[in-house]
Design an enzyme around this catalytic site. Structure first.
Site, PDB file in Angstrom:
ATOM      1  N   ALA A 104     -17.628  94.106  65.853  1.00  0.00           N
ATOM      2  CA  ALA A 104     -17.554  93.363  67.109  1.00  0.00           C
ATOM      3  C   ALA A 104     -16.747  94.152  68.134  1.00  0.00           C
ATOM      4  O   ALA A 104     -15.930  95.008  67.791  1.00  0.00           O
ATOM      5  CB  ALA A 104     -16.913  91.990  66.887  1.00  0.00           C
ATOM      6  N   ASP A 105     -17.002  93.849  69.387  1.00  0.00           N
ATOM      7  CA  ASP A 105     -16.218  94.424  70.478  1.00  0.00           C
ATOM      8  C   ASP A 105     -16.031  93.356  71.536  1.00  0.00           C
ATOM      9  O   ASP A 105     -16.992  92.660  71.907  1.00  0.00           O
ATOM     10  CB  ASP A 105     -16.911  95.643  71.081  1.00  0.00           C
ATOM     11  CG  ASP A 105     -16.028  96.347  72.101  1.00  0.00           C
ATOM     12  OD1 ASP A 105     -14.926  96.784  71.715  1.00  0.00           O
ATOM     13  OD2 ASP A 105     -16.419  96.441  73.279  1.00  0.00           O
TER      14      ASP A 105
END
Length: 206
Positions: free
Chosen positions: A76-77
């Protein structure tokens, strides 16, 4: 299949632990700022939506190259945008203060890109990506409140310069959207992604 979290974020680890998902952690080592510099040099412009999807996918694929066997890799970012512009994580006191002053009394948007890689023992893989957005309304903060919060050092290296799950909860008036997205991992999106590929998180609760 073994599940790997491609992140050393304590917040993401805590959320997967909360869901009782068995997983191991591998640091992707991806430097978001370096990736941004590479994109800027290429002359390609990305919207915040495209940006978080791309970085999350890079993280998943990076870890995917490090492992063998049947694996599910979750990456994830998370970024914060204000008036459509990406605001990068503050690393120093002055930047944190300035960011909180800018966001004080205003709405900003938190985007998290989620990438899930399904890797097979034969080396074949696919990566599915999605983006979740949450509008966050920060209350009007006094200079004294900002100074007190920055002194805790919690703002450093956090999207938007605050941690909604920690002391930064006192800075937020309300949100419109997924709370866990602001923390750093949209757990409902993850649940739906895995379930659509034959993995039901609730089976781990039995």
């Amino acid at each position: 299949m073994d599940i790997i979290l491609a992140s050393i974020s304590s917040r993401r680890k805590n959320l997967l632990t909360m869901l009782n998902i068995p997983f191991t952690v591998m640091d992707s080592g991806v430097d978001e700022r370096m990736e941004e510099a590479n994109y800027m040099q290429s002359g390609v412009e990305h919207t915040p939506y495209e940006w978080v999807k791309a970085i999350a996918a890079i993280k998943a694929e990076t870890v995917g190259r490090m492992v063998s066997g049947d694996k599910i890799i979750i990456a994830a970012d998370t970024i914060v945008t204000y008036l459509g512009k990406i605001e990068h994580r503050p690393l120093k006191r002055e930047k944190a203060i300035n960011m909180l002053k800018m966001l004080s009394g205003h709405k900003h948007t938190v985007y998290t890109g989620l990438a899930v890689m399904y890797k097979e023992a034969n080396g074949n893989y696919r990566v599915n990506t999605s983006v979740t957005a949450t509008d966050v309304y920060m209350r009007s903060l006094t200079d004294e409140e900002i100074e007190a919060y920055v002194e805790t050092k919690e703002p450093y290296d956090k999207a938007g310069g605050y941690g909604i799950q920690g002391k930064g909860s006192l800075l937020i008036d309300h949100i419109d959207g997924d709370y866990f997205n602001v923390v750093g991992l949209p757990v409902l999106a993850l649940y739906e992604e895995l379930r659509s590929n034959g993995i039901n998180i609730m089976d781990y609760w039995k």
